[in-house]
Motif scaffolding. Structure first.
Motif, short mmCIF file in Angstrom:
data_model
loop_
_atom_site.label_atom_id
_atom_site.label_comp_id
_atom_site.label_asym_id
_atom_site.label_seq_id
_atom_site.Cartn_x
_atom_site.Cartn_y
_atom_site.Cartn_z
N LYS A 89 0.83 -1.20 0.00
CA LYS A 89 0.00 0.00 0.00
C LYS A 89 0.86 1.25 0.00
O LYS A 89 1.86 1.35 0.70
CB LYS A 89 -0.96 0.01 1.19
CG LYS A 89 -0.31 0.20 2.55
CD LYS A 89 -1.38 0.37 3.61
CE LYS A 89 -0.75 0.68 4.96
NZ LYS A 89 -1.76 0.91 6.01
N TYR A 130 -0.97 4.43 -0.42
CA TYR A 130 -1.86 5.55 -0.10
C TYR A 130 -2.03 5.65 1.40
O TYR A 130 -2.25 4.66 2.09
CB TYR A 130 -3.22 5.36 -0.78
CG TYR A 130 -4.15 6.54 -0.58
CD1 TYR A 130 -3.81 7.81 -1.07
CD2 TYR A 130 -5.34 6.42 0.12
CE1 TYR A 130 -4.64 8.89 -0.89
CE2 TYR A 130 -6.19 7.49 0.30
CZ TYR A 130 -5.83 8.73 -0.20
OH TYR A 130 -6.66 9.81 0.00
N ASN A 131 -1.95 6.88 1.91
CA ASN A 131 -1.96 7.13 3.34
C ASN A 131 -3.16 7.98 3.75
O ASN A 131 -3.15 8.58 4.82
CB ASN A 131 -0.64 7.84 3.74
CG ASN A 131 -0.51 8.06 5.23
OD1 ASN A 131 -0.85 7.18 6.02
ND2 ASN A 131 -0.04 9.22 5.62
N ASN A 141 -6.77 1.99 2.01
CA ASN A 141 -5.36 2.19 1.66
C ASN A 141 -4.87 1.13 0.67
O ASN A 141 -4.59 -0.01 1.05
CB ASN A 141 -4.50 2.18 2.91
CG ASN A 141 -4.79 3.37 3.80
OD1 ASN A 141 -5.49 4.29 3.40
ND2 ASN A 141 -4.26 3.37 5.00
N GLN A 162 7.41 4.06 4.87
CA GLN A 162 6.17 4.34 5.60
C GLN A 162 6.28 5.67 6.33
O GLN A 162 6.26 5.75 7.57
CB GLN A 162 5.89 3.21 6.59
CG GLN A 162 5.80 1.84 5.96
CD GLN A 162 4.48 1.61 5.23
OE1 GLN A 162 3.43 2.04 5.69
NE2 GLN A 162 4.54 0.92 4.12
N LYS A 211 4.47 8.82 7.27
CA LYS A 211 3.09 9.32 7.36
C LYS A 211 3.09 10.85 7.40
O LYS A 211 2.80 11.48 8.42
CB LYS A 211 2.40 8.72 8.58
CG LYS A 211 2.22 7.22 8.45
CD LYS A 211 1.39 6.62 9.56
CE LYS A 211 1.16 5.13 9.33
NZ LYS A 211 0.33 4.51 10.38
N ASP A 258 -0.25 12.29 1.90
CA ASP A 258 -1.25 11.23 1.84
C ASP A 258 -0.77 10.08 0.95
O ASP A 258 -1.53 9.16 0.65
CB ASP A 258 -2.60 11.76 1.35
CG ASP A 258 -2.53 12.47 0.01
OD1 ASP A 258 -1.42 12.87 -0.38
OD2 ASP A 258 -3.57 12.65 -0.64
N HIS A 259 0.50 10.13 0.54
CA HIS A 259 1.12 9.04 -0.20
C HIS A 259 2.45 8.69 0.46
O HIS A 259 3.12 9.55 1.03
CB HIS A 259 1.42 9.44 -1.65
CG HIS A 259 0.21 9.63 -2.51
ND1 HIS A 259 -0.13 8.77 -3.52
CD2 HIS A 259 -0.74 10.59 -2.50
CE1 HIS A 259 -1.24 9.19 -4.11
NE2 HIS A 259 -1.63 10.30 -3.50
#
Length: 370
Positions: free
Chosen positions: A324, A326-327, A332, A353, A355, A358-359
């Motif tokens: 994944k 998309y955040n 997601n 990862q 955060k 949003d990606h």
């Protein structure tokens, strides 16, 4: 005299119709990759739901095994196996993230939708921008494609100058999709290799929000074309995300649901047309190339299946798990990709990862095949 045990109990008879419907849904999800949403809109939704339907079929597979209903278990396995390519594009195992140091003679490629260097739904802050730049610095890419790239022409948010210094390069290509006298947002490619040629590929004349740009790089005498693409987003608004939060709590309403379905359908249609443009453009490329960016669609989708057909999809080659990228608040999925022509070998694949946007950023080390 012993009573003969019933072959199928009440629970089996109750579950079987559900299992059949889920198997059909899985098959439609697999077919979605080759069915143009402009002609088969409903099937596109099954492609979007593929990971969830796959999981449900696996649950049923376990149940059939536990209850020793072998014929149903075999049927479920066959249905899942029919979509082996879609499964592999959605869930990868045995991949390689690579290390901090890249291999000799390799090219470190990265793509990152930075959402204007800000947290989703919030204003620009210098601390968030610095954290995003640190993510880029830690990966130290040779080439990086940015979507929703934001810069001001001077001051702390002159991110063009910041990245030139951070990557120790003077080579970049930035095409604003929205700008004024003091700031701009758009697509950018930064490279440690000289840029010999560059251009933009508009999807809709007069509407620059989603488009593609490219740069031809001179890599030790070899030309590599890099396409940076940002396909049509769903364009959810605040009210839509608020409703999605309610859906997670099983609180659904008819009108907001219909609105979201309409927006998804519209995005499916627009992205399909954009894929036509990119496929035509890529077919004219006479050099090795790669395409990277925010595809805004899932591995089972028509968009991703068609745009990566015949290419080395870096996630399939070296990824792990569901990948994944998309955040945001929408389910997601993997929607950011790096794919290369056959002249390039994919050495590894990594999602950081972080955060922040949003990606999540995606990185892959590549190598020219001798």
């Amino acid at each position: 005299m012993a009573t003969k045990k019933k072959k199928y109990n009440f629970i089996d008879k109750l579950l079987l119709p559900v299992a059949v419907l889920l198997a059909i849904a899985l098959l439609l999800g697999v077919l979605a990759g080759n069915m143009d949403p402009r002609k088969h809109a409903i099937i596109a939704f099954f492609g979007l739901a593929y990971p969830f339907v796959l999981f449900a079929n696996i649950i049923f597979l376990v149940w059939w095994f536990l209850s020793k209903k072998w014929i149903f278990a075999v049927a479920t396995i066959l249905v899942i196996a029919f979509g082996a390519k879609t499964l592999k594009a959605t869930f990868a195992i045995g991949g390689d993230e690579g290390g901090t140091e890249k291999a000799d003679h390799s090219i470190r490629m990265m793509t990152y939708n930075v959402h204007s260097f800000k947290l989703y739904g919030e204003d620009n802050t210098e601390s968030v921008k610095e954290k995003m730049l640190q993510v880029v610095k830690d990966q130290n890419p040779d080439i990086i494609c940015f979507q929703e790239f934001f810069t001001r022409y001077k001051g702390a948010f002159d991110t063009v100058d910041s990245l030139k210094a951070l990557l120790n390069t003077k080579y970049y290509y930035f095409v604003p999709t929205n700008k004024n006298d003091y700031e701009a947002t758009g697509l950018a490619i930064f490279s440690k290799f000289p840029i010999e040629n560059s251009g933009k590929i508009p999807f809709v004349e007069g509407y620059p929000g989603n488009m593609s740009i490219y740069a031809d790089l001179n890599i030790k005498g070899k030309t590599l074309r890099v396409y940076n693409v940002h396909f049509q987003s769903i364009s959810f608004e605040k009210q839509d995300y608020e409703y999605l939060d309610k859906v997670k709590e099983m609180n659904t309403q008819l009108q907001p649901s219909k609105r979201i379905l309409r927006m998804l359908k519209s995005a499916f249609f627009k992205r399909s047309g954009q894929v036509d443009i990119m496929k035509k453009e890529m077919a004219t490329c006479k050099t090795p190339y790669l395409i990277a960016g925010d595809f805004n669609d899932t591995p089972a989708s028509y968009v991703v299946t068609q745009i990566t057909a015949g290419l080395n999809n870096s996630f399939i080659k070296k990824g792990n798990g569901f990948g994944k990228t998309y955040n945001g608040k929408f389910p997601n999925f993997q929607i950011d990709y790096i794919a290369t022509s056959k002249e390039l070998e994919v050495l590894n694949y990594k999602i950081t990862q972080a955060k922040l946007s949003d990606h999540f950023p995606v990185r892959s080390d590549l190598k020219f095949i001798p």
